[in-house]
Scaffold this motif. Structure first.
Motif, PDB file in Angstrom:
ATOM      1  N   LEU A 124       0.886  -1.117  -0.028  1.00 13.98           N
ATOM      2  CA  LEU A 124      -0.019  -0.133   0.070  1.00 13.98           C
ATOM      3  C   LEU A 124       0.864   1.347  -0.006  1.00 13.98           C
ATOM      4  CD1 LEU A 124      -2.701  -1.095   2.723  1.00 13.98           C
ATOM      5  CD2 LEU A 124      -2.766  -1.319   0.170  1.00 13.98           C
ATOM      6  N   SER A 125       0.429   2.311  -0.441  1.00 14.21           N
ATOM      7  CA  SER A 125       0.831   3.701  -0.578  1.00 14.21           C
ATOM      8  C   SER A 125      -0.183   4.693   0.228  1.00 14.21           C
ATOM      9  CB  SER A 125       1.432   4.120  -1.999  1.00 14.21           C
ATOM     10  OG  SER A 125       2.050   3.191  -2.951  1.00 14.21           O
ATOM     11  N   SER A 126       0.634   6.003   0.576  1.00 15.55           N
ATOM     12  CA  SER A 126      -0.245   6.950   1.237  1.00 15.55           C
ATOM     13  C   SER A 126      -0.924   7.634   0.416  1.00 15.55           C
ATOM     14  CB  SER A 126       0.795   7.937   1.722  1.00 15.55           C
ATOM     15  OG  SER A 126       0.293   9.014   2.571  1.00 15.55           O
ATOM     16  N   THR A 127      -2.375   7.398   0.650  1.00 19.62           N
ATOM     17  CA  THR A 127      -3.118   8.025  -0.436  1.00 19.62           C
ATOM     18  C   THR A 127      -3.584   9.579   0.057  1.00 19.62           C
ATOM     19  OG1 THR A 127      -4.651   6.001  -0.334  1.00 19.62           O
ATOM     20  CG2 THR A 127      -5.811   8.009  -0.686  1.00 19.62           C
ATOM     21  N   LEU A 349       6.480  10.398 -12.257  1.00 24.73           N
ATOM     22  CA  LEU A 349       5.581  10.650 -11.292  1.00 24.73           C
ATOM     23  C   LEU A 349       4.833   9.447 -10.795  1.00 24.73           C
ATOM     24  CD1 LEU A 349       3.672  12.768  -9.824  1.00 24.73           C
ATOM     25  CD2 LEU A 349       2.038  12.715 -11.791  1.00 24.73           C
ATOM     26  N   PHE A 350       4.635   8.569 -11.753  1.00 26.66           N
ATOM     27  CA  PHE A 350       4.016   7.258 -11.267  1.00 26.66           C
ATOM     28  C   PHE A 350       4.880   6.327 -10.308  1.00 26.66           C
ATOM     29  CE2 PHE A 350       2.879   2.798 -12.000  1.00 26.66           C
ATOM     30  CZ  PHE A 350       1.732   2.501 -11.473  1.00 26.66           C
ATOM     31  N   THR A 351       6.134   6.507 -10.650  1.00 29.14           N
ATOM     32  CA  THR A 351       7.113   5.478  -9.935  1.00 29.14           C
ATOM     33  C   THR A 351       7.295   6.271  -8.565  1.00 29.14           C
ATOM     34  OG1 THR A 351       8.133   4.903 -12.011  1.00 29.14           O
ATOM     35  CG2 THR A 351       9.712   4.661 -10.192  1.00 29.14           C
ATOM     36  N   LEU A 352       7.759   7.491  -8.439  1.00 28.81           N
ATOM     37  CA  LEU A 352       8.264   8.180  -7.453  1.00 28.81           C
ATOM     38  C   LEU A 352       6.977   8.477  -6.461  1.00 28.81           C
ATOM     39  CD1 LEU A 352      11.049  10.337  -8.890  1.00 28.81           C
ATOM     40  CD2 LEU A 352      11.404   8.153  -7.458  1.00 28.81           C
ATOM     41  N   GLY A 353       6.009   8.769  -7.079  1.00 35.22           N
ATOM     42  CA  GLY A 353       4.863   9.081  -6.181  1.00 35.22           C
ATOM     43  C   GLY A 353       4.049   7.881  -5.271  1.00 35.22           C
ATOM     44  N   LEU A 354       4.248   6.792  -5.580  1.00 37.22           N
ATOM     45  CA  LEU A 354       3.751   5.630  -4.948  1.00 37.22           C
ATOM     46  C   LEU A 354       4.784   4.827  -4.409  1.00 37.22           C
ATOM     47  CD1 LEU A 354       1.261   4.503  -7.721  1.00 37.22           C
ATOM     48  CD2 LEU A 354       0.844   5.623  -5.578  1.00 37.22           C
ATOM     49  N   ALA A 355       6.184   5.109  -4.253  1.00 33.85           N
ATOM     50  CA  ALA A 355       7.010   4.517  -3.798  1.00 33.85           C
ATOM     51  C   ALA A 355       6.937   4.311  -2.180  1.00 33.85           C
ATOM     52  CB  ALA A 355       8.427   4.855  -4.192  1.00 33.85           C
ATOM     53  N   GLN A 356       6.199   4.981  -1.750  1.00 36.04           N
ATOM     54  CA  GLN A 356       6.382   4.975  -0.102  1.00 36.04           C
ATOM     55  C   GLN A 356       5.194   3.980   0.558  1.00 36.04           C
ATOM     56  OE1 GLN A 356       3.090   6.334  -1.342  1.00 36.04           O
ATOM     57  NE2 GLN A 356       4.630   8.071  -1.556  1.00 36.04           N
ATOM     58  N   ALA A 357       5.272   3.500   1.617  1.00 36.41           N
ATOM     59  CA  ALA A 357       4.292   2.982   2.375  1.00 36.41           C
ATOM     60  C   ALA A 357       3.035   3.917   2.813  1.00 36.41           C
ATOM     61  CB  ALA A 357       4.759   2.289   3.553  1.00 36.41           C
ATOM     62  N   GLY A 358       2.059   3.484   3.337  1.00 34.65           N
ATOM     63  CA  GLY A 358       0.747   4.468   3.597  1.00 34.65           C
ATOM     64  C   GLY A 358       0.173   4.150   4.792  1.00 34.65           C
ATOM     65  N   GLU A 359      -0.862   5.118   5.244  1.00 33.60           N
ATOM     66  CA  GLU A 359      -1.339   5.250   6.581  1.00 33.60           C
ATOM     67  C   GLU A 359      -2.251   3.961   6.672  1.00 33.60           C
ATOM     68  OE1 GLU A 359      -3.630   7.173   3.365  1.00 33.60           O
ATOM     69  OE2 GLU A 359      -1.818   7.764   4.134  1.00 33.60           O
ATOM     70  N   PHE A 360      -2.364   3.518   5.672  1.00 38.17           N
ATOM     71  CA  PHE A 360      -3.263   2.136   6.026  1.00 38.17           C
ATOM     72  C   PHE A 360      -2.161   0.947   6.595  1.00 38.17           C
ATOM     73  CE2 PHE A 360      -6.999   3.457   3.428  1.00 38.17           C
ATOM     74  CZ  PHE A 360      -8.053   3.127   4.389  1.00 38.17           C
ATOM     75  N   MET A 390       7.213   7.550   4.722  1.00 42.46           N
ATOM     76  CA  MET A 390       6.298   8.783   4.477  1.00 42.46           C
ATOM     77  C   MET A 390       6.845   9.942   4.680  1.00 42.46           C
ATOM     78  SD  MET A 390       2.854   6.922   6.246  1.00 42.46           S
ATOM     79  CE  MET A 390       1.893   8.670   6.010  1.00 42.46           C
ATOM     80  N   LEU A 391       8.088  10.056   5.403  1.00 42.98           N
ATOM     81  CA  LEU A 391       8.678  11.077   5.848  1.00 42.98           C
ATOM     82  C   LEU A 391       9.379  11.550   4.511  1.00 42.98           C
ATOM     83  CD1 LEU A 391       9.711  10.809   9.692  1.00 42.98           C
ATOM     84  CD2 LEU A 391       8.300  12.556   8.605  1.00 42.98           C
ATOM     85  N   ILE A 392      10.093  10.412   3.862  1.00 37.71           N
ATOM     86  CA  ILE A 392      10.821  10.697   2.772  1.00 37.71           C
ATOM     87  C   ILE A 392       9.961  11.123   1.502  1.00 37.71           C
ATOM     88  CG2 ILE A 392      12.311   9.617   1.202  1.00 37.71           C
ATOM     89  CD1 ILE A 392      13.342   7.977   3.562  1.00 37.71           C
ATOM     90  N   THR A 393       8.591  10.839   1.441  1.00 39.23           N
ATOM     91  CA  THR A 393       7.990  11.224   0.487  1.00 39.23           C
ATOM     92  C   THR A 393       8.043  12.639  -0.234  1.00 39.23           C
ATOM     93  OG1 THR A 393       6.280   9.667   1.172  1.00 39.23           O
ATOM     94  CG2 THR A 393       5.447  11.212  -0.599  1.00 39.23           C
ATOM     95  N   PHE A 397       8.977  13.686  -4.344  1.00 36.60           N
ATOM     96  CA  PHE A 397       8.357  14.644  -4.903  1.00 36.60           C
ATOM     97  C   PHE A 397       9.389  15.758  -5.550  1.00 36.60           C
ATOM     98  CE2 PHE A 397       4.550  12.871  -4.050  1.00 36.60           C
ATOM     99  CZ  PHE A 397       3.749  12.660  -5.026  1.00 36.60           C
ATOM    100  N   ILE A 398      10.582  16.117  -4.729  1.00 33.75           N
ATOM    101  CA  ILE A 398      11.360  17.101  -5.017  1.00 33.75           C
ATOM    102  C   ILE A 398      12.090  16.521  -6.231  1.00 33.75           C
ATOM    103  CG2 ILE A 398      13.409  18.277  -4.269  1.00 33.75           C
ATOM    104  CD1 ILE A 398      11.944  18.527  -1.598  1.00 33.75           C
ATOM    105  N   LEU A 399      12.447  15.143  -6.073  1.00 36.49           N
ATOM    106  CA  LEU A 399      13.226  14.327  -6.914  1.00 36.49           C
ATOM    107  C   LEU A 399      12.706  14.468  -8.419  1.00 36.49           C
ATOM    108  CD1 LEU A 399      15.797  12.685  -8.103  1.00 36.49           C
ATOM    109  CD2 LEU A 399      14.533  10.576  -6.934  1.00 36.49           C
ATOM    110  N   TYR A 400      11.259  14.120  -8.403  1.00 38.93           N
ATOM    111  CA  TYR A 400      10.415  13.955  -9.600  1.00 38.93           C
ATOM    112  C   TYR A 400      10.372  15.458 -10.218  1.00 38.93           C
ATOM    113  CZ  TYR A 400       6.137  15.025 -11.997  1.00 38.93           C
ATOM    114  OH  TYR A 400       5.236  15.600 -13.052  1.00 38.93           O
TER     115      TYR A 400
END
Length: 626
Positions: A124-127, A349-360, A390-393, A397-400
């Motif tokens: 899962l990722s952070s919605t 955007l797709f690759t880096l935007g979803l690379a973190q874990a999420g609140e679920f 999540m802190l690295i997210t 996005f800056i890298l993106y």
């Protein structure tokens, strides 16, 4: 009592301080709640683990409410239209990422059930963070943004079966058939409420009762909500709507727990059933504040239970796992994105935007540790890894952004695919800004269908929040106009901001449909003349009607009666329409009006005629009074 008030004060005060700061830094509310929990828990010690654990039982209900609202927002028809991306792209992402993390976990010699739980958690990722960032950056309608949204939606739906499956890996929760053929209730479920609808029943009896509970939710959501809401409406007490919304969620959660199912599953199902109901927005607005507060409380309690000593004791291990999770997810996302046609900026955007874990992930970890699927020591490490990703997210996005600059692209130059138009009507409205909105509201409220087109995706999305369906795309494109029903429409309203685009649209529509009635918005008189020559039937200057009404108010307050002022306004309006037609014959696009001698001369004559018309109007009114 004082202890409870003290705990509530501490939680609310830290949330009020930490969450706005986090939001202003662009980190999102979830990280703000986590930071608040870490601050009052392991850092300052204001709240102990026991207090946080006690509050967690209440805070977990925020997850149930969140899934109910997710269900409300999932229009079944929209889900069916997105089925290829949901099942294909989203399903593959969840499956492949879960399997990769599962395999990595087994490589560390952890038990099978722990590996399965880890696979679910990190699939899962952070919605909350990703959607907020996409909206703030205006990336939601890019190719990468749409693909990202599809995957996030799939993940939100996948949480439901995950919450159902996880307890099955707990030894105490595994249902076992006894000698009499009955199925004992798990100890945890019995302790939670003390009684059950399926305790002591044979296996077939458990199945029937469970199916009956689900059927009750389906039938109730379809047939009972309307009469119940009408009954509540008769009381004319706004708080009763809130009470009913809470009753629906709490009652369904209780019913699901009584038959041994996940409360989140039942409330999600109820939300989907009510997604097309006229009460959807009422339910969502009533539940949203409770959901927000309880979810915030949930994340604070999770943060308060994080043991920072684990991070300080093994910083290399925690950071290594964090980087490994991001790397594994990014690699899978990259190749999936390419396989589904994403390229360049959209792919990154797709690759880096979803690379973190999420609140679920926090929800699943809490559930897994509570059901003894994951040992507490492993759970503490997983909480830290999820929080770190999540802190690295924001950094991702800056890298993106940096990668986007390398491609020489910006969000404004990336091609955005227009919506597929699935509706036609007698009135086409091109442009739904302030001008077009008023026209659209009047026509729709009068019982006529409209088809709204606009090239500003933010405007379209804002209108959808108010229940007004519009289609994103360039209204001047012939294929969009014909898809909207140009060949059969009775009226075309051109309410575009750009004079050039408006002129282009009027010219094309007149060529295609000589019999079409075209109403166009104009910025000034020059635009009026251009649109007139292009074939517009009725032309409305932006400021004309409002200025005319303001002039009438002036006349009413300097001595004229309301009737006299209204007559003057009407006379001015009629003469101005006549004057515009006269001047249109003399207007030349290649010559400024002040340098067009014939135009200036006729304008002076018309102004003198206007004075004569109004004076004669006042004389007639005065003679009538006498």
């Amino acid at each position: 009592m004082q202890e409870a008030l003290y705990t509530a004060t501490i939680f609310l005060m830290t949330a009020v301080i930490a969450v706005p700061i986090s939001a202003r830094l662009g980190l999102g509310s979830v990280l703000g709640y986590l930071a608040a929990g870490i601050l009052i828990g392991p850092v300052l010690g204001l709240v102990g683990t026991h207090e946080a654990d006690e509050l967690l039982h209440y805070a977990e209900f925020g997850v149930v409410m969140m899934l109910f609202i997710i269900g409300l927002e999932l229009d079944p028809r929209a889900l069916w239209a997105m089925r290829h991306k949901l099942v294909g792209l989203g399903g593959l992402q969840v499956g492949l990422t879960g399997f990769a993390v599962f395999a990595l976990t087994l490589a560390f010699d952890l038990p099978l059930h722990v590996a399965v739980a880890c696979g679910m958690i990190f699939a899962l990722s952070s919605t909350a963070i990703v959607l907020q960032t996409l909206t703030e950056k205006g990336l939601m309608q890019t190719s990468g943004g749409r693909a990202t949204f599809s995957v996030l939606l799939t993940q939100d739906i996948a949480v439901i079966p995950m919450l159902v499956i996880l307890p099955l890996f707990a030894g105490a929760a595994l249902p076992q058939m006894m000698a009499k053929g009955t199925m004992p209730l798990s100890h945890d479920s019995h302790a939670s409420h003390g009684y059950s609808l399926v305790e002591g029943l044979p296996g077939w009896g458990v199945a029937l009762v469970t199916l009956g509970a689900v059927a009750a939710i389906v039938i109730g959501g379809r047939y009972l909500t309307r009469p119940v809401f009408r009954f509540i409406h008769a009381a004319r007490l706004p708080e009763m709507y809130t009470a009913l919304a809470l009753l629906i969620v709490v009652g369904i959660a209780l019913l699901m727990s009584l038959v041994g199912l996940s409360p989140a599953l039942g409330t999600f199902l109820a939300g989907v059933l009510l997604a097309n109901s006229e009460f959807r927005h009422e339910l969502e607005s009533d539940i949203a504040p409770f959901k927000g507060l309880l979810l915030g409380l949930f994340f604070i309690t999770v943060g308060a239970q994080i043991d920072l000593n684990v991070l300080f004791a093994a910083p290399t291990q925690i950071l290594g796992l964090t980087v490994a999770v991001i790397a594994i997810k990014a690699v899978i996302l990259y190749f999936l994105g390419r396989a589904f046609g994403l390229r360049k900026r959209g792919l990154w955007l797709f690759t880096l935007g979803l690379a973190q874990a999420g609140e679920f992930g926090f929800v699943l970890i809490t559930t897994a540790t509570g059901q003894f699927v994951i040992p507490p020591a492993v759970g503490e490490r997983l909480l830290l890894v999820v929080a770190m990703t999540m802190l690295i997210t924001p950094l991702l996005f800056i890298l993106y952004d940096q990668i986007s600059k390398r491609f020489g692209e910006t969000k404004d130059t990336e091609k955005r695919e227009p919506d597929k138009i699935d509706k036609q009507g007698p009135v086409i409205i091109a442009g739904i800004g302030r001008f077009g909105q008023i026209v659209n509201r009047l026509v729709r409220a009068s019982g006529f269908d409209t088809v709204v087109l606009d090239h500003n995706i933010q405007t379209i999305e804002n209108m959808r929040h108010f229940g007004v369906k519009g289609f994103f795309g360039d209204p001047t494109r012939p294929e969009m106009l014909h898809a909207a029903g140009l060949g059969e429409a009775s009226v075309l309203v051109v309410a575009l901001d750009s004079p050039e685009a408006a002129l282009k649209l009027v010219s094309y529509a007149r060529r295609e449909r000589p019999d079409l009635h075209i109403i166009a918005r104009a910025k000034d008189r020059s635009a009026v003349f251009q649109l007139y020559k292009a074939g517009a039937n009725d032309i409305v200057r932006e400021m004309f009607d409002s200025s005319l009404r303001a002039g009438r108010y002036v006349l009413e307050n300097i001595g004229l009666s309301e009737y006299e002022a209204a007559r003057a306004e009407q006379a001015f309006y009629k003469h101005d329409r006549y004057a515009v037609q006269e001047l249109a014959e003399l207007w030349r696009e290649d010559v400024a009006p002040i340098r067009n001698a014939a135009y200036v001369a006729r304008a002076k004559e018309l102004e003198s005629e206007l004075e004569a018309v109004l004076l004669s109007q006042f004389d007639e009114d005065g003679n009538t009074d006498n």
